[in-house]
Scaffold this active site. Structure first.
Site, PDB file in Angstrom:
ATOM      1  N   ASN A 188      -5.960  23.952  -4.791  1.00 25.92           N
ATOM      2  CA  ASN A 188      -5.548  23.454  -6.107  1.00 25.92           C
ATOM      3  C   ASN A 188      -4.326  24.261  -6.536  1.00 25.92           C
ATOM      4  O   ASN A 188      -4.436  25.419  -6.920  1.00 25.92           O
ATOM      5  CB  ASN A 188      -6.721  23.652  -7.084  1.00 25.92           C
ATOM      6  CG  ASN A 188      -6.362  23.303  -8.506  1.00 25.92           C
ATOM      7  OD1 ASN A 188      -5.300  22.737  -8.770  1.00 25.92           O
ATOM      8  ND2 ASN A 188      -7.248  23.643  -9.435  1.00 25.92           N
ATOM      9  N   HIS A 221     -12.088  19.847 -13.945  1.00 26.34           N
ATOM     10  CA  HIS A 221     -11.811  21.269 -13.726  1.00 26.34           C
ATOM     11  C   HIS A 221     -12.007  22.020 -15.049  1.00 26.34           C
ATOM     12  O   HIS A 221     -11.702  21.494 -16.123  1.00 26.34           O
ATOM     13  CB  HIS A 221     -10.372  21.445 -13.220  1.00 26.34           C
ATOM     14  CG  HIS A 221     -10.104  22.852 -12.747  1.00 26.34           C
ATOM     15  ND1 HIS A 221      -9.817  23.866 -13.628  1.00 26.34           N
ATOM     16  CD2 HIS A 221     -10.124  23.405 -11.517  1.00 26.34           C
ATOM     17  CE1 HIS A 221      -9.656  24.984 -12.947  1.00 26.34           C
ATOM     18  NE2 HIS A 221      -9.842  24.745 -11.667  1.00 26.34           N
ATOM     19  N   GLY A 273      -9.706  32.708 -11.078  1.00 23.26           N
ATOM     20  CA  GLY A 273      -8.485  33.455 -11.328  1.00 23.26           C
ATOM     21  C   GLY A 273      -8.724  34.887 -11.786  1.00 23.26           C
ATOM     22  O   GLY A 273      -7.805  35.557 -12.254  1.00 23.26           O
ATOM     23  N   SER A 328     -11.890  32.491  -7.146  1.00 21.48           N
ATOM     24  CA  SER A 328     -11.399  33.664  -6.428  1.00 21.48           C
ATOM     25  C   SER A 328     -11.778  33.685  -4.949  1.00 21.48           C
ATOM     26  O   SER A 328     -12.093  34.741  -4.402  1.00 21.48           O
ATOM     27  CB  SER A 328     -11.853  34.946  -7.131  1.00 21.48           C
ATOM     28  OG  SER A 328     -11.334  34.995  -8.454  1.00 21.48           O
TER      29      SER A 328
HETATM   30  P1  PGA Z   1      -8.887  30.670  -8.128  1.00 21.02           P
HETATM   31  O1  PGA Z   1      -8.983  29.185  -8.761  1.00 21.02           O
HETATM   32  O2  PGA Z   1      -9.157  30.515  -6.652  1.00 21.02           O
HETATM   33  O3  PGA Z   1      -7.509  31.126  -8.435  1.00 21.02           O
HETATM   34  O4  PGA Z   1      -9.948  31.475  -8.782  1.00 21.02           O
HETATM   35  C1  PGA Z   1      -9.974  28.270  -8.374  1.00 21.02           C
HETATM   36  C2  PGA Z   1      -9.837  26.988  -9.154  1.00 21.02           C
HETATM   37  O5  PGA Z   1      -9.446  27.029 -10.327  1.00 21.02           O
HETATM   38  O6  PGA Z   1     -10.109  25.905  -8.622  1.00 21.02           O
END
Ligand code: PGA
Length: 258
Positions: free
Chosen positions: A9, A95, A173, A213
């Site tokens: 994504n 999401h 994130g 993450s």
């Molecule tokens: P991230 O995001 O891997 O940066 O934690 C995952 C997502 O929002 O689908």
């Protein structure tokens, strides 16, 4: 057996040239890989160009959102048939950033899922709890509500096309990943909810991926869990090397034609 699926994504990142560059690098690394379904989700403006680069390859394109109505007076929206026309096979729906920052409700997400399926797109339906909800012991209530409402009036045949992404909001994130046990517990719970809504056979056929993450150094321990069928990757999907390493998680852990 369910075929693993890894989706990147890209969120609100990369202009058209940068998106094509990233897709090309991913294609160079992973173009021959066919034991994992690979999906990338560029911004709307880059979808067409990225889809062109990936035509005929094993790398499929997702929209990051769509509207629930095909056409009309909805300024600023993009519909599911338009995504399909631009070259998408998938669309990410519900999401947590859409839910939290743009006020999307379970009911709205349900209408989007329906519309995406009608357009021949595979919805990647995201569900997940906040940190506060986890602390209060509400994880299973939240997940039950999100899944049940999002799938309202979606038939068994339709739901079997879908992918569900369990994304605990506190892990997105933040660098905090759910442990493989925490993730597996919720994935198994989701299968139970699906089994109650449809049948055990349907629940066992749907892919449930984990997001939050995911990095090259934690994908293997997640994938070892039976109920984790892949990952929805944000930050680490913006670097071709990291995304490719995630897709190439140690093969012996899960090899599965769908
Ligand atoms: P991230 O995001 O891997 O940066 O934690 C995952 C997502 O929002 O689908």
């Amino acid at each position: 057996m369910r075929k693993p699926l890894i989706a990147g994504n890209w969120k609100l990142n990369n202009n058209i040239a940068e998106s094509v560059g990233l897709a090309t690098a991913i294609l160079d690394n992973l173009g021959c890989k066919n034991d994992v379904d690979i999906v990338i989700a560029p911004v709307f403006t880059a979808i067409s160009a990225v889809a062109k680069v990936c035509t005929g390859s094993n790398i499929k394109i997702a929209g990051q959102n769509c509207h629930c109505i095909d056409a009309g007076a909805f300024t600023g929206e993009v519909s599911a048939p338009m995504l399909a026309d631009a070259g998408c096979n998938y669309v990410i729906l519900g999401h947590s950033e859409r839910r939290q920052l743009f006020g999307e409700t379970d009911c709205f997400i349900n209408a989007k899922c329906y519309s995406a399926l009608q357009a021949g797109l595979i919805p990647i339906l995201c569900v997940g709890e906040t940190e506060d909800e986890r602390d209060k012991g509400e994880v299973f209530d939240v997940i039950t509500r999100q899944i049940t409402l999002a799938l309202n009036e979606i038939s068994q045949q339709q739901v079997e096309q879908m992918v569900i992404a369990y994304e605990p909001i506190w892990a997105i994130g933040t660098g905090k990943t759910a442990t493989s046990n925490e993730a597996a517990e919720v994935h198994s719970f989701i299968r139970g909810v699906l089994s109650g809504l449809y049948s055990e056979q349907t629940a066992n056929s749907i892919r449930i991926v984990y997001g939050g993450s995911v990095k090259p150094n934690n994908i293997a321990e997640l994938m070892v869990e039976d109920d984790i069928d892949g990952a929805l990757v944000g930050g680490a999907s913006l670097k071709a090397a990291d995304f490719s390493a995630i897709v190439n998680f140690p093969k012996s852990l899960k090899v599965a034609p769908r």
